[in-house]
Write an enzyme that holds these catalytic residues in place. Structure first.
Site, PDB file in Angstrom:
ATOM      1  N   HIS A 170       0.825  -1.215   0.000  1.00  0.00           N
ATOM      2  CA  HIS A 170       0.000   0.000   0.000  1.00  0.00           C
ATOM      3  C   HIS A 170       0.852   1.254   0.000  1.00  0.00           C
ATOM      4  CE1 HIS A 170       1.122  -0.314   4.212  1.00  0.00           C
ATOM      5  NE2 HIS A 170       0.710   0.934   4.407  1.00  0.00           N
TER       6      HIS A 170
ATOM      7  N   HIS B 218       0.375   5.938   0.742  1.00  0.00           N
ATOM      8  CA  HIS B 218      -0.517   6.982   1.278  1.00  0.00           C
ATOM      9  C   HIS B 218       0.170   8.334   1.209  1.00  0.00           C
ATOM     10  CE1 HIS B 218       2.045   5.765   4.611  1.00  0.00           C
ATOM     11  NE2 HIS B 218       1.475   4.563   4.595  1.00  0.00           N
TER      12      HIS B 218
ATOM     13  N   HIS C 146       4.888   0.236   0.029  1.00  0.00           N
ATOM     14  CA  HIS C 146       5.619  -0.675   0.908  1.00  0.00           C
ATOM     15  C   HIS C 146       4.729  -1.825   1.353  1.00  0.00           C
ATOM     16  CE1 HIS C 146       3.975   2.784   3.115  1.00  0.00           C
ATOM     17  NE2 HIS C 146       3.705   1.947   4.106  1.00  0.00           N
TER      18      HIS C 146
ATOM     19  N   GLU D 165       3.902  17.908  20.431  1.00  0.00           N
ATOM     20  CA  GLU D 165       4.452  16.603  20.814  1.00  0.00           C
ATOM     21  C   GLU D 165       3.336  15.563  20.823  1.00  0.00           C
ATOM     22  OE1 GLU D 165       6.917  16.170  24.452  1.00  0.00           O
ATOM     23  OE2 GLU D 165       5.440  14.662  25.036  1.00  0.00           O
TER      24      GLU D 165
ATOM     25  N   GLU E 164       8.214   9.968  22.703  1.00  0.00           N
ATOM     26  CA  GLU E 164       7.955  11.406  22.527  1.00  0.00           C
ATOM     27  C   GLU E 164       8.269  11.732  21.071  1.00  0.00           C
ATOM     28  OE1 GLU E 164       9.974  13.108  25.974  1.00  0.00           O
ATOM     29  OE2 GLU E 164      10.063  15.053  24.982  1.00  0.00           O
TER      30      GLU E 164
END
Ligand SMILES: *[C@@H]1O[C@H](CO)[C@@H](O)[C@H](O)[C@H]1NC(C)=O
Ligand SMILES: *[C@@H]1O[C@H](CO)[C@@H](O)[C@H](O)[C@H]1NC(C)=O
Ligand SMILES: *[C@@H]1O[C@H](CO)[C@@H](O)[C@H](O)[C@H]1NC(C)=O
Ligand SMILES: *[C@@H]1O[C@H](CO)[C@@H](O)[C@H](O)[C@H]1NC(C)=O
Ligand SMILES: *[C@@H]1O[C@H](CO)[C@@H](O)[C@H](O)[C@H]1NC(C)=O
Length: 493
Positions: free
Chosen positions: A190, A192, A235, A378, A431
């Protein structure tokens, strides 16, 4: 059955009467209000069974209020250790051993007779009984993936669930997808329009791709490793023999994993005459095409030897700085007294142009120091443990939230935050920033590197406070997890 009924429906009455005995387990929610039974004195019920009578409208003549108070008597609850401390100290108490948690902190709050769901209150002591320092409104920044709808696939091939702006509207810069593939299962070929960064959390995956230059790349990655696929580059992923679970992070807040381009759909959406011409193949070659997308499906075992699956053409094989994977599991963590931190950003993983990340381990009682990110929001994910986070947003808002494994967090750029381990196990936290390098502003470092006079004139802190600050970032600060010790000296029983 009868006993269960009494426990579920009548226990709150025992509490109200003050006869609650600690040996009874509390129900998950308290629901008895006599809603269904009514007063039984409605004369009109024969004519209008669904509604009451006009005599119930407004003031009822000669009625004396005999309703009992909604106050939960002190004998029916106890406070957690530290819960009675001054609210501004904000002790990180937990409700683990408390039978009937109450939204009280120091002099703030009042008891809660219900309705309520005890499990939420236990999981979120800082939402239920916030520190006195909380104020105003802070952007909603918590989404438990346990509340995300799970897409479960046939043949036990796997599942996926996601966080995006549908559940966290302010999280516009990034979205996350938690995906499981059974042994040898595929995430279908697929592509995107978002860039994709992924941390493997369990098991191993064989990743494969080809870019615009016909350059190929194939690699095996395992728990703790990372891959990256730029927008538009197709990928495929196949779990190896143990299966795999990974967290995908996309740089579009409204990304949905059910909205990607799929090889099966592409074949289904082109006339067979065109497929035949394009691939120079007889029409009959397309007789067995899947009639629906596969998305996640079971596959045949991949050869153990990776080299057997490396296909290369005129573009050759991507390597070095052009590699699509990074073996972060083998990177040594930077140790601090309170835990450790591993940073991965385009300086070490150049292909992931805008994805900067820190994988942080925080020991019990320790804390990721108060900081903010100058240019990026974040996006965070909790892999292990229990923590709390307070966010300060300009100009006057502050909110404290609790997080545990499986929760997504989101903090806007320039808003300060810390991550404090409130549990007895390590916290492991991812994070993520949209930035060309991982960076933050450490409040401790900033104060140390500002003339003392300015800080003393502003904050009225003693010299000893300034002397003890460090000119270096602390990342993870050591702390005391012993609540008894924390509350000692505060005059709390
Ligand atoms: C993956 O999950 C399995 C099953 O829960 C567990 O036994 C194993 O230790 C996990 N592996 C890693 C690397 O976390
Ligand atoms: C793996 O496959 C390659 C190419 O087929 C071969 O050259 C190599 O010897 C194999 N390695 C092992 C360990 O079998
Ligand atoms: C790989 O990228 C890094 C960081 O961008 C750079 O310092 C290094 O020189 C590059 N290595 C090669 C072989 O190009
Ligand atoms: C300075 O910091 C250390 C921990 O790094 C602490 O043990 C000590 O009490 C602090 N001293 C003062 C004067 O605050
Ligand atoms: C916690 O601290 C208290 C003293 O404040 C001490 O008596 C107790 O042993 C400590 N508990 C642990 C588990 O270290």
């Amino acid at each position: 059955m009868a006993q269960t009924f009494i426990l579920r429906h009548c226990l709150p009455i025992f509490i109200l009467l003050g006869t609650f005995q600690r040996s009874y387990a509390l129900p998950h929610s308290s629901t008895f209000y006599g809603w269904a039974s009514g007063a039984g004195d409605d004369e009109s019920s024969e004519t209008e069974p669904l509604r009451g009578s006009p005599t119930l409208l407004g003031v009822v003549e000669n009625e004396v209020n005999t309703k009992s108070s909604g106050k939960v008597p002190q004998s029916a609850y106890e406070l957690a250790l530290g819960q009675g401390a001054e609210a501004d100290i904000g002790i990180p108490f937990v409700f683990d051993d408390v039978e009937n948690p109450q939204p009280i902190r120091g002099d703030l709050g009042a008891t809660d007779p219900g309705p309520r769901t005890y499990a939420y209150d236990r999981l979120n002591p800082n939402t239920f009984a916030p520190p006195g320092t909380d104020d105003g409104e802070v952007t909603q920044g918590k989404w438990p993936l346990g509340l995300s709808h799970n897409r479960i696939l046939s043949g036990h091939a796997g599942w996926s669930r996601q966080e995006n702006t549908d559940n966290l509207p302010a999280a516009t810069a990034m979205a996350g997808v938690d995906m499981k593939l059974a042994p040898w299962a595929y995430r279908e070929l697929h592509w995107h329009s978002a860039n994709e960064w992924s941390l493997i959390m369990n098991g191993s995956v064989r990743v494969q791709t080809m870019n615009e230059d016909g350059q190929t790349f194939t690699d095996d990655v395992t728990a703790g490793d990372v891959w990256y696929f730029p927008s538009g580059v197709p990928h495929s992923l196949q779990a190896l023999d143990e299966g795999a679970e990974f967290m995908l992070v996309f740089d579009q807040g409204d990304f949905s994993d059910s909205g990607t381009s799929l090889i099966t759909e592409m074949f289904l959406r082109n006339p067979k005459e065109v497929l035949s011409k394009n691939f120079q193949a007889p029409l009959s070659d397309f007789d067995e095409l899947p009639q629906d997308q596969l998305y996640i499906f079971n596959g045949t075992p991949a050869p153990k030897n990776l080299s057997e699956q490396i296909v290369s053409g005129p573009g050759g094989v991507a390597s070095g700085n052009a590699s699509y994977t990074y073996h972060l599991s083998k990177q040594e963590a930077y140790e601090t007294p309170g835990g450790s931190i591993k940073i991965i950003d385009p300086i070490s993983f150049p292909i992931a142009e805008k994805f900067s990340a820190a994988l942080v381990t925080i020991k019990p009682g320790a804390m990721r120091e108060i900081h903010w990110h100058a240019t990026s929001d974040e996006w965070g994910f909790f892999l292990e443990g229990n923590a709390r986070v307070s966010v300060y947003e300009a100009p006057t808002s502050g909110a404290t939230m609790d997080f545990s494994a499986g929760d997504v967090s989101y903090v806007k750029a320039t808003a300060t935050h810390y991550i404090e381990n409130t549990g007895t196990e390590d916290v492991v936290f991812l994070e993520m920033l949209q930035a060309t390098r991982f960076s933050d502003i450490s409040v401790g470092q900033w104060l140390k590197l500002t003339p003392d006079q300015i800080i003393k004139d502003t904050l009225h802190v003693p010299d000893s406070f300034l002397e003890n600050l460090s000119a270096n970032k602390q990342y993870v600060i050591q702390g005391n997890m012993n609540l008894t010790a924390l509350t000692d000296g505060l005059g709390i029983a």
